[in-house]
Enzyme design. Structure first.
Site, short mmCIF file in Angstrom:
data_model
loop_
_atom_site.label_atom_id
_atom_site.label_comp_id
_atom_site.label_asym_id
_atom_site.label_seq_id
_atom_site.Cartn_x
_atom_site.Cartn_y
_atom_site.Cartn_z
N ASP A 8 -2.62 -4.68 -5.45
CA ASP A 8 -1.24 -4.52 -5.92
C ASP A 8 -0.54 -5.86 -5.68
OD1 ASP A 8 -0.63 -4.60 -3.23
OD2 ASP A 8 0.48 -2.70 -3.20
N HIS A 96 -23.71 1.64 8.83
CA HIS A 96 -23.62 3.06 9.20
C HIS A 96 -23.13 3.95 8.06
CE1 HIS A 96 -23.38 2.41 13.84
NE2 HIS A 96 -24.13 1.49 13.26
C1 RB5 Z 1 3.72 -2.18 -1.15
O1 RB5 Z 1 4.99 -2.52 -0.70
C2 RB5 Z 1 2.92 -1.55 -0.05
O2 RB5 Z 1 3.39 -0.29 0.21
C3 RB5 Z 1 1.45 -1.55 -0.42
O3 RB5 Z 1 1.01 -2.84 -0.66
C4 RB5 Z 1 0.49 -0.97 0.60
O4 RB5 Z 1 0.69 -1.54 1.86
C5 RB5 Z 1 0.40 0.49 0.67
O5 RB5 Z 1 -0.37 1.08 1.44
#
Ligand code: RB5
Length: 140
Positions: A8, A96
């Site tokens: 992301d 594992h």
């Molecule tokens: C994005 O702000 C954040 O929530 C995402 O990158 C991640 O850490 C979610 O688990």
């Protein structure tokens, strides 16, 4: 080995650096393709389905913590996604758990460590020991 990778916005920069580092492998980038805010479940699902279907041997998912990616990827049948922040876990989870997706948090570990973890995770074979095969079978 064919590798599917995605991130992301939190993991965008690390993804790009890891792709450069993995030039000796066949790596397909499933996004995200900018630093614009986006939803990690979308990217986790894409990579998890590609690995579960056998189109790719392994997956790598990066978000801010790696937690969201690992929660999502592990919802797909056949996926054993391992969130790793240290080198010991990267080796142990291959030996594992025969983990097929590596998750990392770009806000948790620095880039050189993320690259080291990636190298260890990609190069460590499954132990093939009976007890580990049995336990993996119990997950399924
Ligand atoms: C994005 O702000 C954040 O929530 C995402 O990158 C991640 O850490 C979610 O688990």
């Amino acid at each position: 080995m064919k590798i599917a990778i995605a991130a992301d916005h939190g993991g965008f920069e690390y993804k790009n650096e890891i792709i450069k580092h993995l030039s000796r492998y066949e790596v397909k980038d499933f996004g995200t393709f900018s630093e614009e805010s986006c939803d990690y479940p979308e990217f986790a699902k894409k990579v998890a389905l590609e690995v579960a279907s056998g189109n790719y041997d392994r997956g790598i998912l990066i978000c801010g913590t790696g937690i969201g990616m690992s929660i999502c990827a592990n919802k797909v049948k056949g996926i054993r996604a391992a969130l790793c922040s240290d080198k010991f876990s990267a080796k142990a989870t291959r030996e594992h758990n025969d983990s097929n997706i590596l998750c990392m948090g770009a806000r948790v570990i620095d880039l050189p460590l993320a690259i080291e973890i990636t190298d260890i995770w990609l190069s460590t074979p499954f132990s093939n020991e009976e007890r580990h095969i049995r336990r993996i079978g119990m997950i399924e």
